[in-house]
Design a protein around this motif. Structure first.
Motif, PDB file in Angstrom:
ATOM      1  N   LYS A  70      35.094  46.358  42.834  1.00  0.00           N
ATOM      2  CA  LYS A  70      36.403  46.695  42.284  1.00  0.00           C
ATOM      3  C   LYS A  70      36.956  47.846  43.114  1.00  0.00           C
ATOM      4  CE  LYS A  70      34.853  45.513  37.607  1.00  0.00           C
ATOM      5  NZ  LYS A  70      33.411  45.361  37.922  1.00  0.00           N
ATOM      6  N   THR A  71      38.148  47.641  43.667  1.00  0.00           N
ATOM      7  CA  THR A  71      38.757  48.635  44.543  1.00  0.00           C
ATOM      8  C   THR A  71      39.851  49.387  43.799  1.00  0.00           C
ATOM      9  OG1 THR A  71      38.316  47.276  46.491  1.00  0.00           O
ATOM     10  CG2 THR A  71      39.966  49.007  46.722  1.00  0.00           C
ATOM     11  N   TYR A  72      39.758  50.716  43.838  1.00  0.00           N
ATOM     12  CA  TYR A  72      40.726  51.585  43.169  1.00  0.00           C
ATOM     13  C   TYR A  72      41.390  52.500  44.187  1.00  0.00           C
ATOM     14  CZ  TYR A  72      38.298  50.245  38.870  1.00  0.00           C
ATOM     15  OH  TYR A  72      37.738  49.531  37.837  1.00  0.00           O
ATOM     16  N   ARG A 100      25.884  53.649  40.714  1.00  0.00           N
ATOM     17  CA  ARG A 100      25.492  53.022  41.964  1.00  0.00           C
ATOM     18  C   ARG A 100      26.257  53.677  43.117  1.00  0.00           C
ATOM     19  NH1 ARG A 100      26.375  46.786  39.950  1.00  0.00           N
ATOM     20  NH2 ARG A 100      24.487  46.600  38.671  1.00  0.00           N
ATOM     21  N   PRO A 101      25.697  53.636  44.315  1.00  0.00           N
ATOM     22  CA  PRO A 101      26.464  54.152  45.462  1.00  0.00           C
ATOM     23  C   PRO A 101      27.810  53.438  45.578  1.00  0.00           C
ATOM     24  CG  PRO A 101      24.174  53.793  46.072  1.00  0.00           C
ATOM     25  CD  PRO A 101      24.343  53.212  44.692  1.00  0.00           C
ATOM     26  N   ALA A 102      28.830  54.200  45.904  1.00  0.00           N
ATOM     27  CA  ALA A 102      30.183  53.657  46.027  1.00  0.00           C
ATOM     28  C   ALA A 102      30.645  53.775  47.470  1.00  0.00           C
ATOM     29  CB  ALA A 102      31.132  54.420  45.107  1.00  0.00           C
ATOM     30  N   ARG A 103      31.695  53.061  47.798  1.00  0.00           N
ATOM     31  CA  ARG A 103      32.369  53.249  49.075  1.00  0.00           C
ATOM     32  C   ARG A 103      33.583  54.117  48.812  1.00  0.00           C
ATOM     33  NH1 ARG A 103      33.286  47.301  51.257  1.00  0.00           N
ATOM     34  NH2 ARG A 103      34.403  48.455  52.890  1.00  0.00           N
ATOM     35  N   ILE A 135      33.670  50.348  43.668  1.00  0.00           N
ATOM     36  CA  ILE A 135      32.461  50.394  42.854  1.00  0.00           C
ATOM     37  C   ILE A 135      32.092  48.978  42.421  1.00  0.00           C
ATOM     38  CG2 ILE A 135      32.956  52.731  42.048  1.00  0.00           C
ATOM     39  CD1 ILE A 135      33.843  51.519  39.378  1.00  0.00           C
ATOM     40  N   THR A 136      30.845  48.821  41.962  1.00  0.00           N
ATOM     41  CA  THR A 136      30.379  47.504  41.492  1.00  0.00           C
ATOM     42  C   THR A 136      29.906  47.589  40.045  1.00  0.00           C
ATOM     43  OG1 THR A 136      28.174  47.950  42.410  1.00  0.00           O
ATOM     44  CG2 THR A 136      29.724  46.705  43.788  1.00  0.00           C
ATOM     45  N   GLN A 142      34.838  55.177  34.169  1.00  0.00           N
ATOM     46  CA  GLN A 142      33.862  55.549  35.187  1.00  0.00           C
ATOM     47  C   GLN A 142      34.483  56.292  36.360  1.00  0.00           C
ATOM     48  OE1 GLN A 142      31.157  52.490  36.471  1.00  0.00           O
ATOM     49  NE2 GLN A 142      30.609  53.570  38.338  1.00  0.00           N
ATOM     50  N   VAL A 143      35.555  55.761  36.915  1.00  0.00           N
ATOM     51  CA  VAL A 143      36.145  56.392  38.098  1.00  0.00           C
ATOM     52  C   VAL A 143      36.612  57.810  37.774  1.00  0.00           C
ATOM     53  CG1 VAL A 143      38.064  56.306  39.728  1.00  0.00           C
ATOM     54  CG2 VAL A 143      36.785  54.226  39.206  1.00  0.00           C
ATOM     55  N   ARG A 144      37.248  57.987  36.642  1.00  0.00           N
ATOM     56  CA  ARG A 144      37.710  59.320  36.247  1.00  0.00           C
ATOM     57  C   ARG A 144      36.538  60.288  36.095  1.00  0.00           C
ATOM     58  NH1 ARG A 144      43.050  59.119  34.685  1.00  0.00           N
ATOM     59  NH2 ARG A 144      43.870  56.998  34.400  1.00  0.00           N
ATOM     60  N   ARG A 145      35.468  59.798  35.513  1.00  0.00           N
ATOM     61  CA  ARG A 145      34.299  60.662  35.334  1.00  0.00           C
ATOM     62  C   ARG A 145      33.634  60.985  36.671  1.00  0.00           C
ATOM     63  NH1 ARG A 145      30.078  58.578  31.658  1.00  0.00           N
ATOM     64  NH2 ARG A 145      30.754  56.457  32.105  1.00  0.00           N
TER      65      ARG A 145
END
Length: 208
Positions: A70-72, A100-103, A135-136, A142-145
């Motif tokens: 999922k791309t944000y 998990r590791p993110a890009r 992220i996966t 999640q992204v905000r946190r």
């Protein structure tokens, strides 16, 4: 045949069709009967939301085992540092466990960016920056946190894509119908498959 709709959810719209508090919902934009959101997007987030009439497809889209990226595009408070980006790439520790590791990379404000109503509060003395985060997972907020954990709170959050599906040319409040093209579920190890075929042992009866 399953139906799948791609919807560009505007800011402050609930990812459900009813609300007892009178807030804006999917029903204000989508009149297709029998479809429901596959996964969620926060009330104060924008961007891609997938809806379908197939319950199995809903579960697959929301299942972390598929690891759909999922791309944000995220506007954060402050000039984000390479050290903070590295922490996102490695995974950060949240209250419900490590991510998990993110890009993650810094980007310019997206060219396709639409104005938000109301806009993000502008402070001349406090710069902001944009990052692309992939992220996966799909934990609550999640992204905000994640960005808050590395010291750069999220100001604006737009989901651009889920797997191969993207917003493309969808304006906020618009939707289009798409083809279903999901990956196969991950195979279980052979030992797990063998164990699943074994009859379960009978539990002893309780004497209580």
């Amino acid at each position: 045949m399953s139906r799948i709709l791609l919807f560009n959810k505007p800011f402050r719209v609930l990812t459900q069709f009813t609300d007892s508090e009178g807030r804006s919902t999917l029903a204000d934009f989508i009149k297709v009967p029998g479809v429901y959101a596959a996964g969620r997007l926060d009330f104060d987030s924008e961007g891609l939301l997938i809806l379908t009439d197939d319950g199995r497809l809903q579960q697959q889209l929301a299942n972390p085992a598929f690891k759909l990226p999922k791309t944000y595009c995220v506007q954060v408070d402050g000039e984000i540092s390479e050290a903070a980006l590295n922490r996102l790439r490695q995974g950060v520790q949240l209250k419900d466990g490590p991510t998990r590791p993110a890009r993650a990379r810094r980007i310019n404000p997206p060219r396709w960016l639409w104005p938000r109503n109301p806009p993000v509060r502008f402070r001349k003395e406090q710069p902001t920056s944009w990052i692309e985060l992939i992220i996966t997972e799909g934990r609550n907020r999640q992204v905000r946190r994640m960005t808050a954990e590395v010291g750069f709170p999220t100001l604006r959050l737009i989901r651009w894509s889920i797997g191969n599906w993207t917003l493309d040319s969808l304006a906020p409040g618009q939707w289009r119908e798409e083809q279903v093209n999901l990956p196969a579920p991950p195979a279980r190890p052979a030992a797990a498959r063998r164990n699943s075929r074994r009859p379960s042992a009978k539990r002893p009866r309780s004497r209580a």
